[in-house]
Design an enzyme around this catalytic site. Structure first.
Site, PDB file in Angstrom:
ATOM      1  N   ARG A  24       6.608  -7.268   0.267  1.00 18.80           N
ATOM      2  CA  ARG A  24       7.444  -6.436   1.125  1.00 18.80           C
ATOM      3  C   ARG A  24       6.837  -6.277   2.515  1.00 18.80           C
ATOM      4  NH1 ARG A  24       9.056  -1.166  -1.641  1.00 18.80           N
ATOM      5  NH2 ARG A  24      10.188  -2.668  -2.931  1.00 18.80           N
ATOM      6  N   ARG A  42      -7.181  -8.469  -2.425  1.00 19.04           N
ATOM      7  CA  ARG A  42      -6.577  -7.892  -3.628  1.00 19.04           C
ATOM      8  C   ARG A  42      -5.095  -7.636  -3.381  1.00 19.04           C
ATOM      9  NH1 ARG A  42     -11.120  -4.031  -6.511  1.00 19.04           N
ATOM     10  NH2 ARG A  42     -12.908  -5.426  -6.165  1.00 19.04           N
ATOM     11  N   ARG A  85       5.535   5.860   4.166  1.00 15.94           N
ATOM     12  CA  ARG A  85       5.685   5.015   2.978  1.00 15.94           C
ATOM     13  C   ARG A  85       7.147   4.577   2.858  1.00 15.94           C
ATOM     14  NH1 ARG A  85       5.651   3.321  -2.212  1.00 15.94           N
ATOM     15  NH2 ARG A  85       6.654   4.651  -3.766  1.00 15.94           N
ATOM     16  N   ASP A 202      16.050   3.032  -7.373  1.00 13.73           N
ATOM     17  CA  ASP A 202      16.275   1.832  -8.192  1.00 13.73           C
ATOM     18  C   ASP A 202      16.713   2.161  -9.617  1.00 13.73           C
ATOM     19  OD1 ASP A 202      13.911   2.666  -9.380  1.00 13.73           O
ATOM     20  OD2 ASP A 202      12.693   1.064  -8.528  1.00 13.73           O
TER      21      ASP A 202
END
Length: 242
Positions: A24, A42, A85, A202
Protein backbone atom coordinates in the site's frame (compact mmCIF):
# COMPACT_ATOMS: atom_id res chain seq x y z
CA UNK A 1 20.72 5.47 10.71
CA UNK A 2 17.38 4.50 12.29
CA UNK A 3 17.95 0.80 13.10
CA UNK A 4 14.49 -0.69 12.41
CA UNK A 5 13.35 1.40 9.46
CA UNK A 6 16.93 1.53 8.10
CA UNK A 7 16.60 5.10 6.87
CA UNK A 8 18.98 7.98 7.65
CA UNK A 9 18.18 10.11 10.68
CA UNK A 10 16.59 13.38 9.63
CA UNK A 11 15.26 11.88 6.39
CA UNK A 12 11.58 11.71 7.43
CA UNK A 13 9.20 14.46 6.31
CA UNK A 14 7.16 16.52 8.76
CA UNK A 15 4.02 14.92 7.30
CA UNK A 16 3.83 11.12 7.24
CA UNK A 17 1.16 8.68 6.09
CA UNK A 18 1.44 5.18 7.52
CA UNK A 19 -0.25 1.91 6.61
CA UNK A 20 0.14 -1.73 7.51
CA UNK A 21 0.91 -3.21 4.09
CA UNK A 22 4.21 -2.42 2.31
CA UNK A 23 2.38 -2.79 -1.02
CA UNK A 24 0.00 0.00 0.00
CA UNK A 25 2.99 2.30 0.43
CA UNK A 26 3.53 2.14 -3.33
CA UNK A 27 -0.20 2.50 -3.95
CA UNK A 28 -0.13 5.78 -2.02
CA UNK A 29 3.20 6.84 -3.52
CA UNK A 30 1.75 6.56 -7.03
CA UNK A 31 -0.46 9.54 -6.13
CA UNK A 32 2.58 11.72 -5.45
CA UNK A 33 4.16 14.07 -7.96
CA UNK A 34 7.48 12.31 -7.41
CA UNK A 35 8.88 9.78 -4.94
CA UNK A 36 11.88 7.68 -4.05
CA UNK A 37 12.24 4.67 -1.79
CA UNK A 38 14.55 5.55 1.10
CA UNK A 39 14.36 2.32 3.10
CA UNK A 40 12.95 -1.21 3.15
CA UNK A 41 13.62 -3.54 6.07
CA UNK A 42 11.35 -6.39 7.19
CA UNK A 43 7.77 -5.09 6.95
CA UNK A 44 8.93 -1.48 7.02
CA UNK A 45 8.95 0.18 3.60
CA UNK A 46 9.58 3.93 3.47
CA UNK A 47 9.30 6.31 0.53
CA UNK A 48 9.45 10.08 0.30
CA UNK A 49 8.09 12.50 -2.27
CA UNK A 50 5.84 15.49 -2.85
CA UNK A 51 2.09 15.94 -3.16
CA UNK A 52 0.84 19.29 -4.45
CA UNK A 53 4.07 20.88 -3.32
CA UNK A 54 4.14 19.37 0.18
CA UNK A 55 6.90 16.92 1.12
CA UNK A 56 5.43 13.74 2.54
CA UNK A 57 6.80 10.39 3.70
CA UNK A 58 4.85 7.15 3.28
CA UNK A 59 5.77 4.22 5.53
CA UNK A 60 4.43 0.76 6.36
CA UNK A 61 4.24 -0.51 9.93
CA UNK A 62 3.06 -4.11 9.58
CA UNK A 63 0.22 -5.74 11.51
CA UNK A 64 -0.24 -5.23 15.23
CA UNK A 65 0.86 -2.79 17.89
CA UNK A 66 4.37 -3.98 18.93
CA UNK A 67 5.90 -3.73 15.47
CA UNK A 68 3.92 -0.64 14.57
CA UNK A 69 5.07 1.14 17.72
CA UNK A 70 8.69 0.67 16.62
CA UNK A 71 7.87 2.33 13.32
CA UNK A 72 6.05 5.24 14.98
CA UNK A 73 8.92 5.91 17.39
CA UNK A 74 11.54 5.91 14.63
CA UNK A 75 9.45 8.01 12.27
CA UNK A 76 9.23 10.62 15.03
CA UNK A 77 12.97 10.37 15.72
CA UNK A 78 13.51 10.83 11.99
CA UNK A 79 11.54 14.08 11.83
CA UNK A 80 7.80 13.31 11.68
CA UNK A 81 5.56 15.99 13.22
CA UNK A 82 2.19 14.73 11.93
CA UNK A 83 1.34 11.06 11.31
CA UNK A 84 -1.89 9.86 9.71
CA UNK A 85 -2.69 6.17 9.61
CA UNK A 86 -4.47 5.09 6.41
CA UNK A 87 -5.74 1.61 7.19
CA UNK A 88 -8.69 -0.75 7.35
CA UNK A 89 -11.05 -1.69 10.14
CA UNK A 90 -14.02 -3.85 11.00
CA UNK A 91 -17.27 -2.09 11.80
CA UNK A 92 -18.83 -2.48 15.25
CA UNK A 93 -21.86 -0.42 14.17
CA UNK A 94 -24.45 -2.13 11.95
CA UNK A 95 -25.07 1.23 10.27
CA UNK A 96 -21.45 1.42 9.09
CA UNK A 97 -21.03 -0.97 6.18
CA UNK A 98 -18.34 -2.36 3.91
CA UNK A 99 -16.80 0.45 1.89
CA UNK A 100 -17.56 3.21 4.40
CA UNK A 101 -14.82 5.19 6.13
CA UNK A 102 -14.12 5.88 9.81
CA UNK A 103 -12.18 8.89 11.09
CA UNK A 104 -10.85 7.92 14.51
CA UNK A 105 -11.14 10.43 17.35
CA UNK A 106 -9.56 8.09 19.89
CA UNK A 107 -8.90 4.43 20.64
CA UNK A 108 -9.70 1.91 23.35
CA UNK A 109 -6.35 0.58 24.57
CA UNK A 110 -6.83 -3.21 24.37
CA UNK A 111 -3.44 -3.42 22.67
CA UNK A 112 -1.13 -5.15 25.18
CA UNK A 113 1.64 -2.58 24.78
CA UNK A 114 0.65 0.94 25.80
CA UNK A 115 0.01 -0.14 29.39
CA UNK A 116 3.79 -0.67 29.53
CA UNK A 117 4.35 2.93 28.42
CA UNK A 118 1.78 4.95 30.37
CA UNK A 119 -0.74 4.39 33.20
CA UNK A 120 -3.99 2.70 32.24
CA UNK A 121 -5.91 5.94 32.75
CA UNK A 122 -3.91 7.75 30.05
CA UNK A 123 -6.15 8.32 27.00
CA UNK A 124 -5.35 7.45 23.39
CA UNK A 125 -6.69 10.51 21.57
CA UNK A 126 -6.28 11.71 18.00
CA UNK A 127 -5.19 15.30 17.46
CA UNK A 128 -8.21 17.54 16.87
CA UNK A 129 -6.62 19.46 13.99
CA UNK A 130 -5.86 16.20 12.16
CA UNK A 131 -9.41 14.92 12.70
CA UNK A 132 -10.86 18.21 11.46
CA UNK A 133 -8.58 18.30 8.42
CA UNK A 134 -9.63 14.77 7.48
CA UNK A 135 -13.29 15.69 7.83
CA UNK A 136 -12.84 18.77 5.63
CA UNK A 137 -10.90 16.72 3.07
CA UNK A 138 -13.71 14.16 2.92
CA UNK A 139 -16.10 16.88 1.79
CA UNK A 140 -14.23 16.85 -1.49
CA UNK A 141 -14.40 13.06 -1.98
CA UNK A 142 -17.27 11.83 -4.13
CA UNK A 143 -19.64 9.04 -3.11
CA UNK A 144 -18.26 8.52 0.37
CA UNK A 145 -20.04 7.63 3.62
CA UNK A 146 -18.07 8.14 6.79
CA UNK A 147 -18.41 8.37 10.53
CA UNK A 148 -16.18 10.04 13.09
CA UNK A 149 -15.77 8.19 16.37
CA UNK A 150 -13.78 6.04 18.73
CA UNK A 151 -12.16 2.79 17.60
CA UNK A 152 -11.07 -0.32 19.46
CA UNK A 153 -7.44 -1.40 19.12
CA UNK A 154 -6.95 -5.13 19.68
CA UNK A 155 -3.78 -7.23 19.52
CA UNK A 156 -5.66 -10.48 18.80
CA UNK A 157 -7.06 -11.22 15.36
CA UNK A 158 -8.03 -14.88 15.69
CA UNK A 159 -10.00 -15.71 18.88
CA UNK A 160 -8.81 -18.42 21.25
CA UNK A 161 -10.58 -19.90 24.27
CA UNK A 162 -11.70 -16.41 25.20
CA UNK A 163 -13.99 -14.45 22.90
CA UNK A 164 -12.79 -11.17 21.46
CA UNK A 165 -14.67 -8.27 23.15
CA UNK A 166 -16.36 -7.05 19.98
CA UNK A 167 -19.98 -7.23 21.10
CA UNK A 168 -19.05 -5.61 24.41
CA UNK A 169 -17.50 -2.56 22.78
CA UNK A 170 -20.21 -2.42 20.14
CA UNK A 171 -22.67 -1.87 22.99
CA UNK A 172 -20.58 1.11 24.18
CA UNK A 173 -20.89 2.79 20.75
CA UNK A 174 -17.29 2.17 19.76
CA UNK A 175 -17.34 2.57 15.99
CA UNK A 176 -14.84 0.02 14.68
CA UNK A 177 -11.99 -2.35 15.54
CA UNK A 178 -8.43 -2.27 14.20
CA UNK A 179 -4.92 -3.11 15.43
CA UNK A 180 -2.64 -0.04 15.68
CA UNK A 181 -4.33 3.29 16.45
CA UNK A 182 -4.03 3.28 20.23
CA UNK A 183 -0.25 2.96 20.05
CA UNK A 184 -0.03 5.70 17.43
CA UNK A 185 -2.13 8.10 19.49
CA UNK A 186 -0.35 7.40 22.78
CA UNK A 187 3.15 7.60 21.31
CA UNK A 188 2.28 10.78 19.40
CA UNK A 189 1.00 12.39 22.60
CA UNK A 190 4.09 11.31 24.54
CA UNK A 191 6.46 12.66 21.89
CA UNK A 192 4.55 15.89 21.31
CA UNK A 193 3.43 15.41 17.71
CA UNK A 194 0.03 15.21 15.98
CA UNK A 195 -1.63 11.98 14.87
CA UNK A 196 -4.88 10.78 13.39
CA UNK A 197 -6.34 7.92 11.36
CA UNK A 198 -8.74 7.29 8.51
CA UNK A 199 -9.88 3.71 8.07
CA UNK A 200 -11.72 1.83 5.33
CA UNK A 201 -14.34 -0.61 6.56
CA UNK A 202 -13.73 -4.14 5.25
CA UNK A 203 -16.59 -5.88 7.07
CA UNK A 204 -19.13 -5.70 9.89
CA UNK A 205 -17.60 -7.82 12.65
CA UNK A 206 -19.99 -7.67 15.61
CA UNK A 207 -20.57 -11.40 15.04
CA UNK A 208 -16.99 -12.04 13.98
CA UNK A 209 -16.00 -15.12 12.01
CA UNK A 210 -12.36 -14.88 10.86
CA UNK A 211 -12.94 -17.64 8.31
CA UNK A 212 -15.27 -15.28 6.42
CA UNK A 213 -12.87 -12.33 6.46
CA UNK A 214 -12.02 -11.07 2.96
CA UNK A 215 -10.42 -7.63 2.66
CA UNK A 216 -9.56 -8.13 -1.02
CA UNK A 217 -12.90 -7.09 -2.50
CA UNK A 218 -13.53 -4.23 -4.91
CA UNK A 219 -15.67 -2.33 -2.41
CA UNK A 220 -12.77 -2.31 0.06
CA UNK A 221 -10.20 -1.27 -2.55
CA UNK A 222 -12.41 1.65 -3.56
CA UNK A 223 -12.78 2.72 0.07
CA UNK A 224 -9.00 2.59 0.59
CA UNK A 225 -8.56 4.80 -2.49
CA UNK A 226 -10.96 7.35 -0.99
CA UNK A 227 -9.12 7.23 2.34
CA UNK A 228 -5.82 7.87 0.57
CA UNK A 229 -7.31 10.86 -1.26
CA UNK A 230 -8.66 12.34 1.96
CA UNK A 231 -5.41 11.79 3.88
CA UNK A 232 -3.25 13.44 1.20
CA UNK A 233 -5.60 16.41 0.89
CA UNK A 234 -5.70 16.75 4.69
CA UNK A 235 -1.91 17.03 4.64
CA UNK A 236 -2.12 19.83 2.07
CA UNK A 237 -4.71 21.62 4.19
CA UNK A 238 -2.59 21.40 7.35
CA UNK A 239 0.53 22.52 5.53
CA UNK A 240 -1.30 25.55 4.11
CA UNK A 241 -2.29 26.61 7.63
CA UNK A 242 1.23 26.66 9.01
Amino acid sequence: MLPILKVPEGSISKYVLVCGDPARVLKIAERLDDFEEIGYNREYRTVKGHYRGVEVTIASHGVGVPGAALAFEELIKGGAKTIIRVGTCGSLDPNIRDGDLVVATGAVREDGLTDQLVPIGYPAIADFSVVRSLEVALLGVRDVNYKTGMVLTLSAFYPGVLDLPLKLYSETNVTAVEMECSALFVIASLRGIRAGAILAVDGVVIDYNPDEYDPHRTVVHKAVDKAITAALNAVVKMASEE
